[in-house]
Write a protein that holds these residues in place. Structure first.
Motif, PDB file in Angstrom:
ATOM      1  N   CYS A  93       0.590  -1.197  -0.133  1.00 40.23           N
ATOM      2  CA  CYS A  93      -0.071  -0.078  -0.098  1.00 40.23           C
ATOM      3  C   CYS A  93       1.078   1.282  -0.172  1.00 40.23           C
ATOM      4  N   GLU A  94       0.494   2.203  -0.784  1.00 36.75           N
ATOM      5  CA  GLU A  94       1.132   3.303  -0.877  1.00 36.75           C
ATOM      6  C   GLU A  94       1.414   4.222   0.511  1.00 36.75           C
ATOM      7  N   ASN A  95       0.375   3.895   1.358  1.00 35.89           N
ATOM      8  CA  ASN A  95       0.224   4.402   2.667  1.00 35.89           C
ATOM      9  C   ASN A  95       0.757   3.547   3.610  1.00 35.89           C
ATOM     10  N   CYS A 120      -5.373   0.739   2.653  1.00 36.32           N
ATOM     11  CA  CYS A 120      -6.260   1.708   2.484  1.00 36.32           C
ATOM     12  C   CYS A 120      -7.315   1.435   1.400  1.00 36.32           C
ATOM     13  N   ASP A 121      -7.045   0.637   0.396  1.00 27.78           N
ATOM     14  CA  ASP A 121      -7.619  -0.067  -0.712  1.00 27.78           C
ATOM     15  C   ASP A 121      -8.169   0.979  -1.719  1.00 27.78           C
ATOM     16  N   GLU A 122      -7.375   2.345  -1.697  1.00 29.84           N
ATOM     17  CA  GLU A 122      -7.803   3.146  -2.653  1.00 29.84           C
ATOM     18  C   GLU A 122      -6.622   3.689  -3.198  1.00 29.84           C
ATOM     19  N   CYS A 123      -5.206   3.580  -2.874  1.00 27.46           N
ATOM     20  CA  CYS A 123      -4.303   4.129  -3.732  1.00 27.46           C
ATOM     21  C   CYS A 123      -4.061   3.058  -5.082  1.00 27.46           C
ATOM     22  N   CYS A 168      -3.091  -0.676  -4.092  1.00 32.73           N
ATOM     23  CA  CYS A 168      -4.132  -1.618  -3.794  1.00 32.73           C
ATOM     24  C   CYS A 168      -5.448  -1.861  -4.560  1.00 32.73           C
TER      25      CYS A 168
HETATM   26 ZN   LIG Z   1      -3.360   1.418  -0.445  1.00 31.73          ZN
END
Ligand SMILES: [Zn+2]
Length: 562
Positions: free
Chosen positions: A67-69, A76-79, A82
């Motif tokens: 994950c980028e975060n 985060c499931d958004e980057c 993910c």
């Molecule tokens: Zn992520």
């Protein structure tokens, strides 16, 4: 909701975060802690039966690591990373199916590629599903990479069969065992989905669905999907689910058990023919019948909430109360043996019917403790002591008709043993007490039968009366039903061959139906009566329980009375 959107239910409901994984908290929490503290192993091994969330968890772990975060205990499931992993398009997360890429070539290629740094993310992650399917050479190649992995490489191995993995691989992985999901967890999960998707479904239907999934969320979901697409508009009922799955309903199973308990042969015959008319599969019936009996046993042991008992719980409770734990256990064992025979039968419905009838008629061997208790209480009575509470309880229990009641002529219900002070053993003229060697031969006969026909073995193991005289082995079966079973198909041949093998070629066999005392009254001569009494005594001497009593008390059998 359109039909297409039903078909993607499993994909739509696939957990994307650790918190969404069902019933595997022990695994997800440990993995999250590892990521949080930065103590991340080079190789993870996820084990468990199919459809419990291993691959899903592997992907979530990959997201958490890349994950980028992150690395984050919850992705985060958004980057971009993910999302790419969720869509299966990440260049750094490589999924390999061990079943189809099992040769050394593929693993060598993997080793070569692993040397290169990841393209977009922190780690290059290899997810190898069904890793136990790899060939030995492939394992050896994989081992080399596992021994000295480049720092940017992580392995997540998943398997349904960890025992097939070489110890060298096992020792290099951090292992996580996934649990098979309890029925109530699956019921809860499906019920939530039904609510989310506005699907009306009966609770009982959900329980049947959960049971059919045998602890696998994936199976539960895919069956749920097909039921939604098969069933027409309106509420999904238990009946619909049973029909689609081809499952015999609890009511039917309960009726069958009740017929056995009630000694109701007519009902058993009717139920079996219904089963055949409805086109049910006999093997599947046997499986469900055994599961049903298992649940009754579990409830009888006081474990109402044990896994699997949910469906039709009230029916099972009602039945369970009608007989003792031991009796249910005996019924289960007997039907389990029969079910093996049914599987092999050319006409399984026929054998099923006879098996159920046998269960109905089968005997309950009286435990030695019961006899000793009974003896000591009757001794107390004869000395003028009042019956103690325990004794009176027992007599009440005994008066209740037992499901597996012994009909042998010398059982504790209708026989009296007169115990006298030590005397020489009674050997009557004409009919011999079967010596020990004969009883060994009888056991050998049963062993031979066990290999060739479980049903015949169970018939003759049930304490039927046998007399050995002048090289003639006479066996008395209880009733006409048993007699016709014994004479069915190849059975006479099987029996006579087993007799020859166990007793010797010269021994002749006679099988007869046991005559009830009432039918014989007035028709038998004094001499015959004497012989039959001696035979009864000889037979009683053969019984293990009687032998135990004779060993306990210096005594001999003088008479056997009904
Ligand atoms: Zn992520």
């Amino acid at each position: 909701m359109s039909e297409e959107s039903y078909l993607v239910l499993a994909r739509k409901k696939r957990p994307q975060k650790f918190s969404e994984v069902i019933g595997q908290r022990h695994v997800t929490t440990t993995l999250q802690n590892a990521v949080k503290t930065g103590r991340i192993a080079h190789a993870f091994l996820l084990t468990g039966t199919r459809g419990v969330g291993k691959t899903t968890t592997a992907r979530i772990l990959a997201k958490a690591l890349n994950c980028e975060n992150g690395p984050a205990p919850e992705p985060c499931d958004e980057c971009a990373n993910c999302r790419a992993i969720s869509e299966g398009s990440s260049l750094d997360v490589i999924e390999i199916d061990g079943a189809s890429n099992r040769r050394i070539g593929e693993v060598r290629e993997l080793r070569e590629k692993a040397k290169f740094a990841p393209i977009q993310s922190r780690y290059k992650i290899y997810i190898i599903d069904e890793v136990h399917m790899l060939t030995t050479e492939a394992f050896n190649a994989l081992l080399k990479t596992l021994e000295e992995p480049p720092p940017h490489v992580k392995f997540i191995l998943a398997t349904t069969d960890p025992n097939k993995l070489p110890p060298t691989i096992l020792s290099r992985c951090q292992r996580y065992d996934f649990k098979t999901l309890p029925d109530n967890v699956i019921v809860e999960f499906l019920s939530k989905i039904a609510k989310d998707e506005n699907i009306e479904i009966e609770d009982e239907a959900l329980k049947i669905l959960a049971l059919s999934a045998s602890g696998s969320v994936r199976d539960a979901l895919s069956v749920f999907e097909s039921i939604i697409s098969f069933s027409e508009e309106g509420k999904i009922t238990a009946k619909i689910v049973q029909d689609i799955l081809g499952i015999v309903d609890s009511m039917f199973l309960a009726d069958t058990v009740q017929a056995i308990v009630n000694d109701d042969a007519q009902a058993i015959i009717k139920l079996t023919s219904q089963l055949s008319e409805r086109g049910y599969d006999v093997d599947s019936f046997c499986e469900h019948f055994l599961k049903f009996l298992r649940d009754i046993i579990v409830i009888s042991a006081g474990e109402d909430n044990a896994a699997g008992t949910l469906q039709g719980l009230d029916l099972k409770k009602k039945l369970s109360a009608q007989r003792s734990f031991d009796e249910w256990l005996m019924l289960f064992n007997l039907f389990y043996e029969c079910s093996k025979e049914i599987k092999r039968a050319e006409n399984p419905f026929l054998v099923l019917e006879v098996s159920l009838l046998r269960c109905m008629r089968s005997k309950f061997t009286v435990p030695i403790d019961d006899i000793l208790n009974k003896l000591s209480s009757s001794e107390r009575e004869s000395r003028g002591f009042p019956r103690n509470e325990d004794g009176s309880k027992q007599s009440r229990n005994r008066e209740n008709k037992s499901l597996f009641e012994s009909q042998s002529s010398y059982n504790t219900n209708n026989a009296k043993f007169s115990a006298k002070e030590s005397s020489p053993p009674n050997v009557s003229a004409g009919i011999q007490t079967v010596p020990l060697s004969q009883s060994d031969k009888w056991n050998e006969f049963l062993r031979i039968l066990e290999k060739r026909s479980i049903i015949l073995n169970s018939i003759f193991s049930n304490g039927c009366r046998k007399v050995f005289h002048n090289n003639i082995l006479q066996i008395f079966v209880d009733d006409d039903i048993t007699y016709s079973t014994v004479n069915m198909g190849k059975n006479p041949l099987i029996i006579s061959e087993a007799v020859k093998e166990a007793f010797g070629k010269e021994v002749k066999l006679k099988i007869e139906v046991e005559k009830k005392e009432k039918e014989c009254n007035g028709k038998i001569s004094k001499e015959e009566k004497k012989i039959s009494k001696d035979a009864l005594i000889a037979e009683a001497m053969e019984d293990r329980n009687v032998q135990a009593i004779l060993n306990c008390f210096p005594s001999r059998i003088v008479d056997i009375k009904n």
